[in-house]
Design an enzyme around this catalytic site. Structure first.
Site, PDB file in Angstrom:
ATOM      1  N   LYS A  79       0.850  -1.197   0.000  1.00  0.00           N
ATOM      2  CA  LYS A  79       0.000   0.000   0.000  1.00  0.00           C
ATOM      3  C   LYS A  79       0.883   1.244   0.000  1.00  0.00           C
ATOM      4  O   LYS A  79       1.897   1.294   0.705  1.00  0.00           O
ATOM      5  CB  LYS A  79      -0.899  -0.018   1.244  1.00  0.00           C
ATOM      6  CG  LYS A  79      -1.946   1.095   1.280  1.00  0.00           C
ATOM      7  CD  LYS A  79      -2.799   0.990   2.544  1.00  0.00           C
ATOM      8  CE  LYS A  79      -3.884   2.041   2.604  1.00  0.00           C
ATOM      9  NZ  LYS A  79      -4.693   1.970   3.846  1.00  0.00           N
ATOM     10  N   SER A 154      -9.674   1.881   3.042  1.00  0.00           N
ATOM     11  CA  SER A 154      -8.838   2.619   2.126  1.00  0.00           C
ATOM     12  C   SER A 154      -7.796   1.773   1.388  1.00  0.00           C
ATOM     13  O   SER A 154      -7.245   2.221   0.406  1.00  0.00           O
ATOM     14  CB  SER A 154      -8.113   3.726   2.896  1.00  0.00           C
ATOM     15  OG  SER A 154      -7.245   3.158   3.869  1.00  0.00           O
ATOM     16  N   SER A 178      -9.756  -0.376   7.394  1.00  0.00           N
ATOM     17  CA  SER A 178      -9.219  -0.303   6.027  1.00  0.00           C
ATOM     18  C   SER A 178      -8.489  -1.536   5.515  1.00  0.00           C
ATOM     19  O   SER A 178      -8.100  -1.561   4.354  1.00  0.00           O
ATOM     20  CB  SER A 178      -8.288   0.892   5.901  1.00  0.00           C
ATOM     21  OG  SER A 178      -9.049   2.047   5.703  1.00  0.00           O
TER      22      SER A 178
HETATM   23  N1  GLN Z   1     -12.995   4.288   6.380  1.00  0.00           N
HETATM   24  C1  GLN Z   1     -12.468   4.750   7.626  1.00  0.00           C
HETATM   25  C2  GLN Z   1     -12.039   6.202   7.479  1.00  0.00           C
HETATM   26  O1  GLN Z   1     -12.314   6.744   6.474  1.00  0.00           O
HETATM   27  C3  GLN Z   1     -11.304   3.904   8.046  1.00  0.00           C
HETATM   28  C4  GLN Z   1     -10.082   4.194   7.271  1.00  0.00           C
HETATM   29  C5  GLN Z   1      -8.921   3.375   7.667  1.00  0.00           C
HETATM   30  O2  GLN Z   1      -9.026   2.376   8.374  1.00  0.00           O
HETATM   31  N2  GLN Z   1      -7.762   3.850   7.256  1.00  0.00           N
HETATM   32  O3  GLN Z   1     -11.443   6.781   8.331  1.00  0.00           O
END
Ligand code: GLN
Length: 489
Positions: A79, A154, A178
């Site tokens: 990532k 994400s 995420s």
């Molecule tokens: N979707 C959640 C957010 O937007 C979690 C994101 C994540 O775990 N990086 O913060």
């Protein structure tokens, strides 16, 4: 079977037996990427030259007959939030569009020690803020199961490339879901280790009290191998736990005799898609048939998790993202009149909408006069959420829930409504706030043939219990073997 359909542990046997070389394997992965990447858009950067060099080094070891680590020569995707020396690390943002890290994250150093082959860096929501990859400044990744739907986020690039056969496994990061949510939506295995289990050194910070790196893979065995590779204390990260790391492959036991599985009643409320609920209920039966004792548990503060997360995560983000000011690295606006103007223009032009929204929310929550009402209160509720789990884990070994209330949604469907988007993580954020480990494993398909994920949680540093439950489920079902029907272009 083409090589890209195999797991890391299957490929390790082939590499060891010299049935295939790591260079051939790497080349075949780039062929696969060439065939499908135009549709998936999972990668931001490909690192073919470096990959072939690492593969050649692994081959030399196999050739000499050295005892090679289980991930030597295995193609992996990373990532773009994880710093990789000499390679772009954009974090899905314009503001880091030209950022080449001068050092490797600790997880990268550990993977290099294994002889793993990095194929490239994967797409993500900008600064890991999002649930669909639509917040990437560069491209929207598509779900290999249905190209009109999102892969989750994400870490959507990392989940999609594994599902599409463009990598054997990958790393992502999980702050509020995420890793688990995109794993569920793409039909792969994804695990967030306990907060502190994996070093955050070299992970671009979003919310430092929540962020954790973890693996994506095609099965639970590969997940255990990746955990073995990346976990462990690191003096470079003061929050990393100084605890011994078990050999996680020892937890790959196909039996749940006497293991207590808790089902939280608060996780089966309105908003859960009926197909998802049905799959989870039958998954629970599989666990029971294999010896598990099923018990209902209660996590009474679940309802407050989203509100708590959306104070704490943006507050920490607003502090962490203050460093992107155009002075030392990354993007700098060119048309500024003086220093203040340069900061303003750099940040206005360099950050996307969602990141700005979070910075504003977080700055507000931390500002004088509001700190007690928001941030402090959120911290208190976080403690209550954590004690709900502590109580549950006094009675049960693991807790099982759906990972996401719905399967993958259509591209564009939730972009206009941030609240709808945030709700994709309603079942993953509570465990994040409590710092718990959690996995998502494939447990079925909806009527539209979209993957469904089963989330398994345990008390801090009890990853082994999760792996055992996940492995038993996998050994007694074939959901993880299902592949998306992707045509080459
Ligand atoms: N979707 C959640 C957010 O937007 C979690 C994101 C994540 O775990 N990086 O913060």
């Amino acid at each position: 079977m083409p090589l890209y359909e195999l797991t890391a542990h299957e490929l390790h046997e082939k590499l060891k037996a010299r049935e295939v070389t790591a260079v051939e394997l790497t080349q075949s992965m780039y062929d696969r990427i060439g065939a499908v990447e135009e549709q998936i858009k999972g990668y931001l950067t490909l690192t073919e030259d470096m990959a072939l060099e690492s593969a050649a080094a692994a081959d030399a070891g196999f050739q000499r007959g050295d005892e090679m680590p289980p991930l030597a020569g295995i193609p992996i995707a990373i990532k773009d939030v994880i710093c990789t020396k000499g390679v772009l690390t954009t974090c899905g943002s314009e503001i880091l569009g030209n950022f080449v890290s001068p050092y490797d994250a600790t997880v990268m150093t550990k993977l290099h020690q294994q002889g793993t082959v990095m194929l490239g860096k994967t797409n993500m929501d900008e600064f890991a803020m999002g649930s669909s990859t639509e917040n990437s400044a560069y491209q929207t990744t598509r779900n290999p199961w249905n190209l009109e739907t999102i892969p989750g986020g994400s870490s959507g690039g990392s989940s999609a490339v594994v599902a599409a056969g463009e990598a054997i496994c990958s790393l992502g990061s999980d702050t509020g879901g995420s890793i688990r949510q995109p794993a569920a939506l793409c039909g792969v295995v994804g695990m967030k280790p306990t907060y502190g289990r994996v070093s955050r050194f070299g992970l671009v910070a979003f919310a430092s009290s929540l962020d954790q790196i973890g693996p994506f893979s095609k099965d639970v065995t590969d997940c255990a191998l990746l955990l073995n590779a990346i976990c462990g204390h690191d003096p470079m990260d003061s929050t990393s736990a100084n605890l011994p790391v078990p050999d996680f492959t020892k937890s790959l036991i196909n039996d749940l005799e006497g293991v207590k599985v808790g089902i939280p009643k608060e996780y089966f409320t309105a908003g859960i898609d009926p197909d998802v609920e049905e799959s989870i209920r039958s998954a629970i039966e599989v666990l029971q048939e294999n010896g598990a004792i099923i018990e209902e548990v209660s996590l009474p503060h679940t309802d407050y998790a989203m509100a708590t997360y959306y104070i704490i995560a943006p507050a920490e983000a607003s502090a962490n993202l203050a460093r992107y000011d155009g002075v030392r690295y990354g993007f700098r606006a060119t048309n500024a009149e003086e220093l203040g103007d340069m900061y303003r223009k750099t940040r206005s032009e360099g950050f996307g909408e969602e990141v700005k929204r979070r910075i504003m929310l977080g700055t507000y929550a931390l500002s004088s006069g509001y700190y007690d009402a928001y941030y402090l209160k959120a911290q208190r509720v976080r403690t209550l959420i954590k004690s709900d789990f502590d109580n549950a884990f006094e009675k049960v070994d693991v807790v099982v829930t759906p990972t996401s209330p719905t399967a993958a949604f259509k591209i564009g469907e939730r972009t206009a409504d941030p609240l709808q988007m945030y709700l994709s993580d309603v079942l993953t954020t509570p465990a994040s706030l409590a710092g718990l480990p959690g996995i998502s494993i494939p447990c079925g398909l909806t009527q539209d043939d979209l993957p469904i994920g089963l989330q398994i949680l345990a008390a801090p540093f009890e990853e082994e219990k999760i792996l055992r439950a996940a492995y038993t489920f996998e050994q007694n079902t074939d959901h993880h073997r299902k592949q998306p029907n992707l045509s080459s272009t």
